[in-house]
Design a protein around this motif. Structure first.
Motif, PDB file in Angstrom:
ATOM      1  N   HIS A 238       0.997  -1.132   0.000  1.00 33.52           N
ATOM      2  CA  HIS A 238       0.058   0.144  -0.040  1.00 33.52           C
ATOM      3  C   HIS A 238       0.852   1.293   0.111  1.00 33.52           C
ATOM      4  O   HIS A 238       0.515   2.198  -0.682  1.00 33.52           O
ATOM      5  CB  HIS A 238      -0.930  -0.031   1.182  1.00 33.52           C
ATOM      6  CG  HIS A 238      -1.863   1.376   1.536  1.00 33.52           C
ATOM      7  ND1 HIS A 238      -1.519   2.020   2.376  1.00 33.52           N
ATOM      8  CD2 HIS A 238      -2.515   1.626   0.614  1.00 33.52           C
ATOM      9  CE1 HIS A 238      -2.523   2.927   2.456  1.00 33.52           C
ATOM     10  NE2 HIS A 238      -3.388   2.778   0.896  1.00 33.52           N
ATOM     11  N   LYS A 239       1.930   1.221   0.715  1.00 39.89           N
ATOM     12  CA  LYS A 239       2.899   2.517   0.977  1.00 39.89           C
ATOM     13  C   LYS A 239       3.593   2.594  -0.459  1.00 39.89           C
ATOM     14  O   LYS A 239       3.829   3.617  -1.104  1.00 39.89           O
ATOM     15  CB  LYS A 239       3.692   2.379   1.943  1.00 39.89           C
ATOM     16  CG  LYS A 239       3.021   2.696   3.464  1.00 39.89           C
ATOM     17  CD  LYS A 239       4.069   2.366   4.716  1.00 39.89           C
ATOM     18  CE  LYS A 239       3.121   2.604   6.109  1.00 39.89           C
ATOM     19  NZ  LYS A 239       4.124   2.196   7.234  1.00 39.89           N
TER      20      LYS A 239
ATOM     21  N   THR B 133       1.375   3.810  -3.320  1.00 34.76           N
ATOM     22  CA  THR B 133       0.794   4.936  -2.988  1.00 34.76           C
ATOM     23  C   THR B 133       2.039   6.012  -3.488  1.00 34.76           C
ATOM     24  O   THR B 133       1.707   7.105  -4.132  1.00 34.76           O
ATOM     25  CB  THR B 133       0.248   4.992  -1.628  1.00 34.76           C
ATOM     26  OG1 THR B 133      -0.659   4.522  -1.577  1.00 34.76           O
ATOM     27  CG2 THR B 133      -0.044   6.832  -1.620  1.00 34.76           C
ATOM     28  N   ARG B 134       3.247   5.545  -2.935  1.00 35.00           N
ATOM     29  CA  ARG B 134       4.556   6.527  -3.149  1.00 35.00           C
ATOM     30  C   ARG B 134       4.485   6.488  -4.628  1.00 35.00           C
ATOM     31  O   ARG B 134       5.217   7.541  -5.345  1.00 35.00           O
ATOM     32  CB  ARG B 134       5.574   6.064  -2.379  1.00 35.00           C
ATOM     33  CG  ARG B 134       7.044   7.037  -2.407  1.00 35.00           C
ATOM     34  CD  ARG B 134       7.848   6.577  -1.278  1.00 35.00           C
ATOM     35  NE  ARG B 134       8.108   5.032  -1.354  1.00 35.00           N
ATOM     36  CZ  ARG B 134       7.761   4.187  -0.385  1.00 35.00           C
ATOM     37  NH1 ARG B 134       7.110   4.764   0.723  1.00 35.00           N
ATOM     38  NH2 ARG B 134       8.316   2.982  -0.580  1.00 35.00           N
TER      39      ARG B 134
ATOM     40  N   ALA C 116       2.498   8.855  -6.463  1.00 34.08           N
ATOM     41  CA  ALA C 116       2.666  10.134  -6.214  1.00 34.08           C
ATOM     42  C   ALA C 116       4.003  10.732  -6.808  1.00 34.08           C
ATOM     43  O   ALA C 116       4.271  11.846  -7.486  1.00 34.08           O
ATOM     44  CB  ALA C 116       2.701  10.553  -4.934  1.00 34.08           C
TER      45      ALA C 116
ATOM     46  N   ASN D 294      -3.504  13.366  -4.979  1.00 39.64           N
ATOM     47  CA  ASN D 294      -4.264  12.621  -3.965  1.00 39.64           C
ATOM     48  C   ASN D 294      -5.810  12.206  -4.667  1.00 39.64           C
ATOM     49  O   ASN D 294      -6.130  11.126  -4.322  1.00 39.64           O
ATOM     50  CB  ASN D 294      -4.475  13.031  -2.675  1.00 39.64           C
ATOM     51  CG  ASN D 294      -3.031  12.931  -1.963  1.00 39.64           C
ATOM     52  OD1 ASN D 294      -1.823  12.547  -2.349  1.00 39.64           O
ATOM     53  ND2 ASN D 294      -3.021  13.538  -0.622  1.00 39.64           N
TER      54      ASN D 294
ATOM     55  N   ILE E 191      -4.952   9.618  -7.076  1.00 40.04           N
ATOM     56  CA  ILE E 191      -4.595   8.386  -6.378  1.00 40.04           C
ATOM     57  C   ILE E 191      -5.620   7.686  -5.744  1.00 40.04           C
ATOM     58  O   ILE E 191      -5.808   6.373  -5.675  1.00 40.04           O
ATOM     59  CB  ILE E 191      -3.510   8.747  -5.475  1.00 40.04           C
ATOM     60  CG1 ILE E 191      -2.525   9.063  -6.228  1.00 40.04           C
ATOM     61  CG2 ILE E 191      -3.101   7.696  -4.532  1.00 40.04           C
ATOM     62  CD1 ILE E 191      -1.173  10.071  -5.048  1.00 40.04           C
ATOM     63  N   SER E 192      -6.604   8.452  -5.099  1.00 40.01           N
ATOM     64  CA  SER E 192      -7.661   7.641  -4.368  1.00 40.01           C
ATOM     65  C   SER E 192      -8.403   6.834  -5.242  1.00 40.01           C
ATOM     66  O   SER E 192      -9.071   5.871  -4.858  1.00 40.01           O
ATOM     67  CB  SER E 192      -8.428   8.985  -3.718  1.00 40.01           C
ATOM     68  OG  SER E 192      -9.744   8.340  -3.130  1.00 40.01           O
TER      69      SER E 192
ATOM     70  N   TRP F 152      -6.941   3.313  -6.060  1.00 42.42           N
ATOM     71  CA  TRP F 152      -7.254   2.695  -4.949  1.00 42.42           C
ATOM     72  C   TRP F 152      -8.749   2.031  -4.640  1.00 42.42           C
ATOM     73  O   TRP F 152      -8.957   1.052  -4.377  1.00 42.42           O
ATOM     74  CB  TRP F 152      -6.927   3.334  -3.512  1.00 42.42           C
ATOM     75  CG  TRP F 152      -5.268   3.386  -3.198  1.00 42.42           C
ATOM     76  CD1 TRP F 152      -4.354   4.323  -3.255  1.00 42.42           C
ATOM     77  CD2 TRP F 152      -4.686   1.981  -3.278  1.00 42.42           C
ATOM     78  NE1 TRP F 152      -3.128   3.738  -2.930  1.00 42.42           N
ATOM     79  CE2 TRP F 152      -3.163   2.189  -2.868  1.00 42.42           C
ATOM     80  CE3 TRP F 152      -4.674   0.672  -3.325  1.00 42.42           C
ATOM     81  CZ2 TRP F 152      -2.112   1.613  -2.874  1.00 42.42           C
ATOM     82  CZ3 TRP F 152      -3.816  -0.317  -2.909  1.00 42.42           C
ATOM     83  CH2 TRP F 152      -2.494   0.312  -2.705  1.00 42.42           C
TER      84      TRP F 152
ATOM     85  N   LYS G  25      -7.527   4.887   3.973  1.00 40.66           N
ATOM     86  CA  LYS G  25      -8.049   5.857   2.653  1.00 40.66           C
ATOM     87  C   LYS G  25      -7.646   7.096   2.582  1.00 40.66           C
ATOM     88  O   LYS G  25      -7.182   7.884   3.630  1.00 40.66           O
ATOM     89  CB  LYS G  25      -9.612   5.939   2.651  1.00 40.66           C
ATOM     90  CG  LYS G  25     -10.509   4.873   2.543  1.00 40.66           C
ATOM     91  CD  LYS G  25     -11.813   5.054   2.431  1.00 40.66           C
ATOM     92  CE  LYS G  25     -12.659   3.835   2.268  1.00 40.66           C
ATOM     93  NZ  LYS G  25     -14.212   3.956   2.134  1.00 40.66           N
ATOM     94  N   ILE G  26      -7.200   7.599   1.245  1.00 40.34           N
ATOM     95  CA  ILE G  26      -6.514   8.909   0.979  1.00 40.34           C
ATOM     96  C   ILE G  26      -7.551   9.927   1.086  1.00 40.34           C
ATOM     97  O   ILE G  26      -8.458  10.121   0.152  1.00 40.34           O
ATOM     98  CB  ILE G  26      -5.716   8.969  -0.247  1.00 40.34           C
ATOM     99  CG1 ILE G  26      -4.480   7.783   0.022  1.00 40.34           C
ATOM    100  CG2 ILE G  26      -5.229  10.114  -0.399  1.00 40.34           C
ATOM    101  CD1 ILE G  26      -3.678   7.672  -1.558  1.00 40.34           C
TER     102      ILE G  26
ATOM    103  N   ASN H  53       0.529  12.806  -2.175  1.00 39.13           N
ATOM    104  CA  ASN H  53       0.797  12.242  -1.120  1.00 39.13           C
ATOM    105  C   ASN H  53       0.748  13.062  -0.043  1.00 39.13           C
ATOM    106  O   ASN H  53      -0.231  13.749   0.638  1.00 39.13           O
ATOM    107  CB  ASN H  53       2.022  11.609  -1.009  1.00 39.13           C
ATOM    108  CG  ASN H  53       2.225  10.277  -0.140  1.00 39.13           C
ATOM    109  OD1 ASN H  53       1.307  10.026   0.775  1.00 39.13           O
ATOM    110  ND2 ASN H  53       3.134   9.498  -0.408  1.00 39.13           N
TER     111      ASN H  53
END
Length: 457
Positions: free
Chosen positions: A183-184, A187-188, A191, A198, A201-202, A205, A231-232, A369
């Protein structure tokens, strides 16, 4: 001989009076202030010959989402269907294993307990032998059977980004390593490498969760860690066109550009009716009905493959636009409006707004992010097909239309959507106040200075 049920551990907060708990269990009602706010484990409870034994499963849920009367997740729980299927599957497997042994020999309480323990710990349904990307292809093939082109494009992009992540980062993506580290990392990557905000990105996900729900439901994996991914959060800026801007578009001279002229009228029709691009594109003459109250558009909206009928009153300006095009609908396979692809429509709408001098600078603060990003662009660069829907809702609210009435016309089901527009209505009221009270009083600033400075403490 025995009975099985599910049971949620640590339902109540530490220190809750035992009398309160017994009262709640007896009445099957829970006072939410006594509930544990954290996720707790779901146990399989076995009652047999006066003994009760519980066996811990791999599943966890917040007590607020658990129905203590039915001992199952509440229907309002976000992942109700998926979790309910998994619990039912586990219960069935335990019963089948017990039955298989009972047919061969007499069993004791200890035997039953051992069978349950073995099933819960070791014999959960085994995932089908498919790797992650094979399941992704199966999912997309099924998903594409009945979706609009925009949804199809969204998932194709989603697939490409996952492959890019695997290739560029050397990440071996399997169902077993979908965890917090993944997940990290993903996400990174979105970004920093893809340079996405974000809000975008959301959405990736969200697509990933849909894929995982499908994979769990169809037995490809038992990995539920994705449900715990944080959740972002991001704020949605509702950028819309006010009525004077719509008028600037309406009166714009586009007589020398037939293509832009058509897009202009289609876009205004969208602003007057509040419907999505896909529904505007699919409009046929049979959906238009003349009633005592005037012309109506009776539309079956399709979102998430759930048809819903909405009735849209066609105002005079919108009806004039329909009359421009309806006689040629047969040449467009029955479609009333000559709608271009979403991409081309968005491009030409921006060009039209620029010609109409909708060039006010819009200032936005976004996040990539955790990085703060400030954006300053002319307003026309933000306008697209979906801006028409936002313009309809915003202008209707500012004219005093009831939010429930707006939702009936647009087809919105979640009333929280209207909350996005509250700050617009507030800012519009302030803008109108300043406009009205400064009207005809060019020296208002000087007058205020003569009266002295106001000190805010």
């Amino acid at each position: 001989m025995y009975s099985l049920n599910f049971y949620l551990d640590k339902t109540y907060r530490v220190g809750t009076d035992s009398k309160v708990i017994k009262q709640h269990l007896f009445k099957k009602k829970v006072n939410q202030k006594h509930l544990n706010l954290r996720k707790t484990s779901i146990y399989l409870w076995c009652s047999m010959l006066g003994t009760k034994t519980k066996f811990r499963t791999q599943f966890r849920i917040e007590p607020l989402s658990w129905d203590i009367k039915k001992q199952r997740p509440k229907k309002a729980y976000e992942h109700y269907t998926t979790l309910n299927i998994l619990l039912s599957r586990l219960m069935k497997k335990v019963e089948e294993n017990i039955m298989a042994v009972q047919l061969k020999e007499m069993v004791t309480v200890e035997d039953i307990h051992e069978i349950i323990k073995q099933t819960v710990n070791d014999n959960l349904p085994k995932p089908k032998s498919q790797d992650f990307f094979s399941v992704l292809d199966i999912f997309l093939n099924e998903k594409f059977e009945d979706v609009n082109p925009n949804t199809k494009k969204k998932y194709q992009t989603f697939k490409k980004v996952l492959h890019d992540f695997k290739k560029e980062k050397g990440y071996i993506l399997t169902f077993s390593n979908i965890n917090e580290q993944f997940h990290k990392s993903f996400t990174r990557y979105l970004a920093e490498d893809k340079n996405l905000l974000n809000s975008t990105i959301s959405k990736y996900w969200s697509s990933f969760s849909v894929l995982m729900n499908y994979s769990v439901k169809n037995g490809y994996t038992n990995n539920m860690e994705y449900k715990d991914f944080k959740k972002i959060k991001y704020e949605t800026d509702v950028i819309f066109l006010e009525e004077y801007e719509l008028e600037a578009i309406r009166t714009l001279d586009l007589s020398k550009n037939h293509g832009l002229n058509n897009v202009r009228w289609i876009f205004l029709y969208m602003c007057y009716t509040g419907q999505r691009y896909a529904d505007i594109r699919g409009l046929t003459p049979s959906e238009l009905q003349r009633t005592e109250d005037g012309l109506e558009w009776r539309l079956f909206q399709r979102k998430n493959n759930k048809p819903k009928m909405v009735t849209i009153p066609i105002i005079f300006e919108a009806e004039k636009i329909l009359n421009m095009f309806i006689n040629e609908s047969e040449s467009r396979n029955g479609r009333v409006l000559p709608v271009l692809s979403n991409q081309k429509m968005n491009k030409y709408i921006k060009e039209i707004c620029k010609k109409a001098k909708i060039t006010e600078t819009i200032h936005q603060v976004k996040y990539r992010n955790k990085e703060r990003v400030e954006i300053n662009k002319p307003k026309y660069t933000f306008i697209s097909c979906h801006s028409a829907r936002r313009s309809f809702v915003s202008n209707s609210l500012m004219r005093g239309m009831n939010p429930e009435t707006i939702m009936k016309i647009t087809g919105h089901e979640d009333s929280s959507t209207m909350n996005l527009y509250k700050k617009i209505k507030s800012s519009f009221a302030m803008k109108e106040y300043r406009r009205v009270w400064s009207n005809g009083n060019e020296n208002s600033t000087e007058s205020n200075q003569d009266g002295g400075n106001i000190s805010l403490k």
